[in-house]
Design a protein around this motif. Structure first.
Motif, PDB file in Angstrom:
ATOM      1  N   ILE A  62       0.837  -1.201   0.000  1.00  8.09           N
ATOM      2  CA  ILE A  62       0.000   0.000   0.000  1.00  8.09           C
ATOM      3  C   ILE A  62       0.874   1.254   0.000  1.00  8.09           C
ATOM      4  N   ALA A  63       1.920   1.274   0.817  1.00 13.55           N
ATOM      5  CA  ALA A  63       2.822   2.425   0.881  1.00 13.55           C
ATOM      6  C   ALA A  63       3.535   2.635  -0.457  1.00 13.55           C
ATOM      7  N   THR A  64       3.997   1.556  -1.046  1.00 14.57           N
ATOM      8  CA  THR A  64       4.680   1.644  -2.337  1.00 14.57           C
ATOM      9  C   THR A  64       3.742   2.189  -3.401  1.00 14.57           C
ATOM     10  N   ASN A  65       2.529   1.672  -3.432  1.00 12.54           N
ATOM     11  CA  ASN A  65       1.563   2.156  -4.417  1.00 12.54           C
ATOM     12  C   ASN A  65       1.237   3.630  -4.199  1.00 12.54           C
ATOM     13  N   ALA A  66       1.098   4.046  -2.943  1.00 10.40           N
ATOM     14  CA  ALA A  66       0.823   5.458  -2.654  1.00 10.40           C
ATOM     15  C   ALA A  66       1.998   6.331  -3.111  1.00 10.40           C
ATOM     16  N   ALA A  67       3.215   5.866  -2.866  1.00  2.43           N
ATOM     17  CA  ALA A  67       4.399   6.626  -3.285  1.00  2.43           C
ATOM     18  C   ALA A  67       4.482   6.705  -4.805  1.00  2.43           C
ATOM     19  N   LEU A  68       4.225   5.603  -5.488  1.00  2.00           N
ATOM     20  CA  LEU A  68       4.274   5.610  -6.953  1.00  2.00           C
ATOM     21  C   LEU A  68       3.163   6.486  -7.534  1.00  2.00           C
ATOM     22  N   ASP A  69       1.992   6.470  -6.900  1.00  2.00           N
ATOM     23  CA  ASP A  69       0.916   7.373  -7.335  1.00  2.00           C
ATOM     24  C   ASP A  69       1.344   8.826  -7.196  1.00  2.00           C
ATOM     25  N   GLU A  70       2.029   9.131  -6.098  1.00  2.00           N
ATOM     26  CA  GLU A  70       2.509  10.503  -5.882  1.00  2.00           C
ATOM     27  C   GLU A  70       3.550  10.882  -6.933  1.00  2.00           C
ATOM     28  N   VAL A  71       4.436   9.955  -7.277  1.00  2.00           N
ATOM     29  CA  VAL A  71       5.437  10.221  -8.319  1.00  2.00           C
ATOM     30  C   VAL A  71       4.740  10.524  -9.639  1.00  2.00           C
ATOM     31  N   ARG A  72       3.702   9.770  -9.953  1.00  2.00           N
ATOM     32  CA  ARG A  72       2.956  10.024 -11.197  1.00  2.00           C
ATOM     33  C   ARG A  72       2.268  11.394 -11.150  1.00  2.00           C
ATOM     34  N   ARG A  73       1.728  11.763  -9.989  1.00  2.00           N
ATOM     35  CA  ARG A  73       1.114  13.093  -9.853  1.00  2.00           C
ATOM     36  C   ARG A  73       2.161  14.190 -10.052  1.00  2.00           C
ATOM     37  N   ILE A  74       3.338  13.977  -9.507  1.00  2.00           N
ATOM     38  CA  ILE A  74       4.419  14.960  -9.631  1.00  2.00           C
ATOM     39  C   ILE A  74       4.808  15.131 -11.097  1.00  2.00           C
ATOM     40  N   LYS A  75       4.861  14.030 -11.826  1.00  2.00           N
ATOM     41  CA  LYS A  75       5.239  14.099 -13.238  1.00  2.00           C
ATOM     42  C   LYS A  75       4.218  14.887 -14.050  1.00  2.00           C
ATOM     43  N   ARG A  76       2.961  14.859 -13.620  1.00  2.00           N
ATOM     44  CA  ARG A  76       1.924  15.618 -14.337  1.00  2.00           C
ATOM     45  C   ARG A  76       2.000  17.100 -14.032  1.00  2.00           C
ATOM     46  N   ARG A  77       2.634  17.479 -12.923  1.00  2.00           N
ATOM     47  CA  ARG A  77       2.768  18.893 -12.549  1.00  2.00           C
ATOM     48  C   ARG A  77       4.226  19.206 -12.259  1.00  2.00           C
ATOM     49  N   PRO A  78       5.047  19.245 -13.290  1.00  2.65           N
ATOM     50  CA  PRO A  78       6.481  19.463 -13.057  1.00  2.65           C
ATOM     51  C   PRO A  78       6.744  20.824 -12.423  1.00  2.65           C
ATOM     52  N   LEU A  79       7.529  20.784 -11.370  1.00  5.83           N
ATOM     53  CA  LEU A  79       7.931  21.995 -10.670  1.00  5.83           C
ATOM     54  C   LEU A  79       9.445  22.030 -10.595  1.00  5.83           C
ATOM     55  N   PRO A  80      10.052  23.189 -10.768  1.00  6.11           N
ATOM     56  CA  PRO A  80      11.508  23.252 -10.632  1.00  6.11           C
ATOM     57  C   PRO A  80      11.895  23.026  -9.172  1.00  6.11           C
TER      58      PRO A  80
END
Length: 165
Positions: free
Chosen positions: A46-64
């Motif tokens: 569950i933790a891994t999936n939550a972290a990977l979901d967050e990584v995917r969200r980050i990729k959709r909103r790139p911030l410097p």
């Protein structure tokens, strides 16, 4: 679980978001835990999936980002161990998701290959190859960082040619 999220996501505030989402998911899904796997394996999945979901969200909103914003540590307070940890964290961020996740689950969560395979939903052989490839890429990234750091140190500290030491 928090350490797993922090190593997979890298950015501190985003990792905290992933940890919080994982905890909420665990609470919601607790009644459905059927005991087919170890509880810890289920929690890490569950933790891994939550972290990977967050990584995917980050990729959709790139911030410097820069090192200071990622590590929230004043430059004067860093020690050699913290710098080394920052190097590893930075190097991890350059790995493909599947390699980074396998390495984090093995070396941060201290899970065995079978547990990692269950979490990632892949055969044990795939876990072995992801770990080997991820470690090789980490070594290459860290080796390149150290080599460029050594070159910079040599050029800034070496006396000019022909001068007495």
């Amino acid at each position: 679980m928090r350490a797993v999220c922090h190593r997979i996501v890298i950015n501190k505030s985003d990792a905290e978001d992933a940890t919080q989402m994982a905890l909420m998911s665990i609470v919601r899904a607790l009644p459905s835990f059927d005991g087919r796997s170890k509880f810890s394996t289920w929690v890490y999945r569950i933790a891994t999936n939550a972290a990977l979901d967050e990584v995917r969200r980050i990729k959709r909103r790139p911030l410097p980002t820069d090192k200071e914003s990622v590590y929230d540590s004043p430059a004067g307070d860093r020690t050699g161990a913290v710098d080394a940890q920052m190097d590893v964290s930075g190097a991890l961020s350059h790995l493909p998701e599947e390699y980074r996740t396998a390495i984090v689950l093995r070396h941060v969560a201290d899970l065995d290959y079978e547990e990692i395979a269950a979490i990632q939903g892949v055969p044990v052989g795939t876990v072995r190859s992801r770990l080997a490839r991820g470690r090789a890429q980490l070594a290459e990234i860290l080796g390149n960082q150290n080599a460029s750091s050594d070159r910079q140190t040599m050029t800034t500290t070496a006396p000019p040619e022909g001068s007495a030491p």
